[in-house]
Design a protein around this motif. Structure first.
Motif, short mmCIF file in Angstrom:
data_model
loop_
_atom_site.label_atom_id
_atom_site.label_comp_id
_atom_site.label_asym_id
_atom_site.label_seq_id
_atom_site.Cartn_x
_atom_site.Cartn_y
_atom_site.Cartn_z
N LYS A 167 0.84 -1.20 0.00
CA LYS A 167 0.00 0.00 0.00
C LYS A 167 0.87 1.24 0.00
N GLN A 171 -3.53 3.81 -2.78
CA GLN A 171 -3.28 2.76 -3.77
C GLN A 171 -2.95 1.42 -3.09
N TYR A 173 -1.52 -2.33 -4.11
CA TYR A 173 -0.83 -3.09 -5.13
C TYR A 173 -0.91 -4.56 -4.75
N THR A 184 -2.23 -2.55 -9.76
CA THR A 184 -2.74 -1.48 -8.90
C THR A 184 -4.25 -1.61 -8.75
N ARG A 186 -7.64 0.23 -6.30
CA ARG A 186 -8.00 1.27 -5.34
C ARG A 186 -8.01 0.65 -3.96
N ARG A 187 -7.68 1.40 -2.96
CA ARG A 187 -7.55 0.89 -1.59
C ARG A 187 -8.89 0.39 -1.02
#
Length: 191
Positions: A167, A171, A173, A184, A186-187
């Motif tokens: 993180k 973002q 990953y 990638t 989105r969180r």
């Protein structure tokens, strides 16, 4: 000898004998200020229903070779052996463990789920050697240098620690074993 300002939260969830918890506490208190947390309820995923014990270590030190040197070879050996013995005493039931290291702005997590006797032995033995790889950023190509967290999972088929997710800000990953690349997300999306 206590590490300079070093502390650890040692947590047990599920089935743990008092002497098992006391033994690990005694090993760690030689080098750290230790906070012990114990809960009886273990919530695990559907695929991990045979896990009856989880052991968690949260160190306020970065994950580096110096950590193991300062902890001391004998203390590290005793800690590894105590985890292996806990697994042996559980028989066919599984245990899981997590090592969290937080320092220098990056949280590094090592997570071993549903370990059998052979797997847990390999995972524990290989943890120390991961320090060089993490410091050298092996398999971290494609990630920003200033990530805030990095998680490794123990891959039982490959018998090694593999990057899982990282993180940075918003973002997330995720590492793919198939492509050997980071993707990638989105969180706010669960992976």
């Amino acid at each position: 000898m206590e590490l300079a300002g070093g502390s650890v939260v040692l947590s047990f969830t599920g089935d743990i004998a008092e002497y098992e918890a006391d033994y690990m506490y005694t090993i760690l208190k030689r080098s750290f200020k230790v906070k012990l947390e114990q809960t009886s309820e273990l919530s695990v995923g559907e695929d991990s229903d045979n896990i009856i014990t989880h052991i968690g270590f949260s160190f306020d030190s970065p994950f580096r070779l110096e950590f193991f040197r300062e902890l001391g070879g004998r203390h590290w050996m005793l800690l590894k052996e105590s985890i292996k013995e806990i697994k042996k005493r559980r028989g066919n039931f599984g245990i899981s463990f997590t090592f969290d290291f937080e320092g220098d702005g990056t949280q590094t997590t090592f997570d071993c789920q549903s370990c059998d006797n052979d797997t847990i032995s390999g995972a524990i033995e290989k943890l120390e050697y991961m320090a060089e790889l993490v410091e050298a950023r092996v398999a971290l190509d494609g990630l920003p240098y200033d990530i805030s967290s990095l998680k490794y999972m123990y891959n039982q088929e490959l018998d090694r620690w593999r990057p899982s997710q990282a993180k940075m800000g918003d973002q997330l990953y995720v590492f793919s074993e198939e492509t050997r690349k980071w993707s990638t997300f989105r969180r706010d999306i669960e992976v």
